[in-house]
Design a protein around this motif. Structure first.
Motif, short mmCIF file in Angstrom:
data_model
loop_
_atom_site.label_atom_id
_atom_site.label_comp_id
_atom_site.label_asym_id
_atom_site.label_seq_id
_atom_site.Cartn_x
_atom_site.Cartn_y
_atom_site.Cartn_z
N TRP A 72 0.83 -1.21 0.00
CA TRP A 72 0.00 0.00 0.00
C TRP A 72 0.86 1.26 0.00
O TRP A 72 0.51 2.26 -0.64
N ALA A 73 1.98 1.22 0.70
CA ALA A 73 2.89 2.37 0.69
C ALA A 73 3.45 2.61 -0.71
O ALA A 73 3.53 3.76 -1.18
N ALA A 74 3.83 1.54 -1.40
CA ALA A 74 4.35 1.68 -2.77
C ALA A 74 3.30 2.26 -3.69
O ALA A 74 3.60 3.14 -4.52
N PHE A 75 2.06 1.81 -3.55
CA PHE A 75 0.98 2.35 -4.39
C PHE A 75 0.80 3.84 -4.16
O PHE A 75 0.71 4.63 -5.11
N LEU A 76 0.74 4.26 -2.90
CA LEU A 76 0.53 5.68 -2.59
C LEU A 76 1.70 6.53 -3.06
O LEU A 76 1.50 7.64 -3.57
N LEU A 77 2.92 6.03 -2.90
CA LEU A 77 4.09 6.79 -3.34
C LEU A 77 4.09 6.97 -4.85
O LEU A 77 4.36 8.08 -5.36
N LEU A 78 3.80 5.91 -5.58
CA LEU A 78 3.77 6.01 -7.04
C LEU A 78 2.63 6.90 -7.51
O LEU A 78 2.79 7.69 -8.45
N LEU A 79 1.47 6.80 -6.86
CA LEU A 79 0.34 7.65 -7.22
C LEU A 79 0.67 9.12 -6.97
O LEU A 79 0.37 9.99 -7.81
N ALA A 80 1.30 9.41 -5.83
CA ALA A 80 1.68 10.79 -5.53
C ALA A 80 2.71 11.30 -6.52
O ALA A 80 2.66 12.46 -6.96
N LEU A 81 3.66 10.45 -6.89
CA LEU A 81 4.69 10.85 -7.85
C LEU A 81 4.06 11.17 -9.21
O LEU A 81 4.40 12.19 -9.83
N VAL A 82 3.14 10.33 -9.65
CA VAL A 82 2.47 10.57 -10.93
C VAL A 82 1.68 11.87 -10.88
O VAL A 82 1.74 12.69 -11.80
N ALA A 83 0.92 12.07 -9.81
CA ALA A 83 0.12 13.28 -9.69
C ALA A 83 1.00 14.53 -9.68
O ALA A 83 0.68 15.54 -10.31
N GLY A 84 2.12 14.44 -8.99
CA GLY A 84 3.04 15.58 -8.96
C GLY A 84 3.62 15.89 -10.34
O GLY A 84 3.72 17.05 -10.74
N LEU A 85 3.99 14.86 -11.08
CA LEU A 85 4.53 15.05 -12.43
C LEU A 85 3.49 15.66 -13.36
O LEU A 85 3.79 16.54 -14.18
N VAL A 86 2.24 15.20 -13.23
CA VAL A 86 1.17 15.73 -14.08
C VAL A 86 0.92 17.20 -13.77
O VAL A 86 0.84 18.04 -14.67
N MET A 87 0.78 17.53 -12.49
CA MET A 87 0.48 18.92 -12.12
C MET A 87 1.64 19.86 -12.44
O MET A 87 1.43 21.04 -12.73
N ALA A 88 2.86 19.33 -12.40
CA ALA A 88 4.02 20.15 -12.75
C ALA A 88 4.24 20.26 -14.25
O ALA A 88 5.11 21.01 -14.70
N GLY A 89 3.44 19.52 -15.03
CA GLY A 89 3.58 19.56 -16.48
C GLY A 89 4.87 18.94 -16.99
O GLY A 89 5.38 19.34 -18.04
N ARG A 90 5.37 17.94 -16.27
CA ARG A 90 6.67 17.35 -16.61
C ARG A 90 6.54 16.09 -17.49
O ARG A 90 7.56 15.49 -17.81
N LEU A 91 5.34 15.69 -17.83
CA LEU A 91 5.17 14.51 -18.66
C LEU A 91 5.05 14.89 -20.14
O LEU A 91 4.52 15.96 -20.48
#
Length: 257
Positions: free
Chosen positions: A55-74
């Motif tokens: 569950w920790a891995a899922f939340l970390l990856l989800l947060a990382l993806v959300a951060g990359l999307v909001m930062a426009g880095r994808l």
């Protein structure tokens, strides 16, 4: 005007601050699960460790993806083909999302099986031992179904524009809408809450919602103005089957009225 200079639609809600708060919260909860997992491992509760780590891995990856999307880095994946113009999320986005889902499947399965037996340390109440395993089992079925469909489709979703219709595919389903059935393109859905949506209001009174437009292009505004432009200008839809649509997208040459 370039792709990144396109303005947000006037009816998009400004929620970037809330998004970053949720990202931070996900990191905090993931940290809590990591601590629980480490403590459980020290005491020999390896089932609890497996659940916590997944569950920790899922939340970390989800947060990382959300951060990359909001930062426009994808970087969006855009394919110009004879059948139409297709936009897909960045491969990094897809890989991280799928990795997070895969990580949580065995952990959730362990929780569903062993929480009712009292073998999970943090499942200390009746609700956590009975009600939550049932909810987790239902969620697990949905997740596995979505994962299988994403595997068969070759991705977590796409938007395709053709001279005749709009195709919107997510993890669970694919929907097709003819341009002639669209009576309005707007940025606010009446039927559901959606983040940075492109909303097609249809002739029959229904709504078709393309949510999270910033997953497909940085910021998401370009996807909104693209769909709206080709809806308002049928004479330009022939571009969608050659390189002209891709050039218009790169230059942000859309009707912004």
């Amino acid at each position: 005007m370039s792709l990144l200079e396109l303005p947000d639609p006037p009816d998009w809600r400004r929620s970037k601050g809330i998004g970053w708060v949720l990202v931070l919260l996900s990191f905090v909860v993931a940290g809590v699960y990591s601590v629980l997992g480490a403590a459980a491992a020290l005491h020999g509760s390896y089932l609890t460790t497996a659940v916590s780590v997944g569950w920790a891995a899922f939340l970390l990856l989800l947060a990382l993806v959300a951060g990359l999307v909001m930062a426009g880095r994808l970087v969006p994946q855009i394919d110009s083909e004879r059948t139409g113009l297709t936009l897909r999320p960045d491969r990094v986005f897809s890989v991280l999302i799928l990795a997070g889902v895969v990580a949580t499947i065995p952990s959730t399965l362990i929780f569903v099986v062993f929480a009712p037996m009292g073998a999970i340390d943090f499942a200390t109440t009746r609700a956590l031992r009975v009600f939550w395993p049932i909810c987790a089992a239902v969620l697990l079925v949905i997740v596995i179904t979505g994962l299988v469909r994403a595997w068969r489709r070759g991705g977590v979703g796409h938007v395709t524009l053709t001279p005749a219709m709009v195709e919107n595919a997510d993890v669970m389903k694919t929907m097709l809408f003819e341009w002639d059935d669209v009576v309005e393109v707007c940025g606010h859905a009446e039927s559901m809450r959606a983040h940075r949506p492109v909303v097609l209001r249809l002739r029959n009174g229904d709504e078709a919602v393309i949510g999270n437009a910033n997953v497909f292009v940085p910021g998401g505004a370009a996807l909104y103005w693209m769909v709206r432009h080709y809806w308002r200008h049928p004479e330009d839809r022939g571009e969608l089957v050659d390189d002209r649509a891709l050039q218009r997208l790169r230059q942000g040459q859309y009707d912004l009225t």
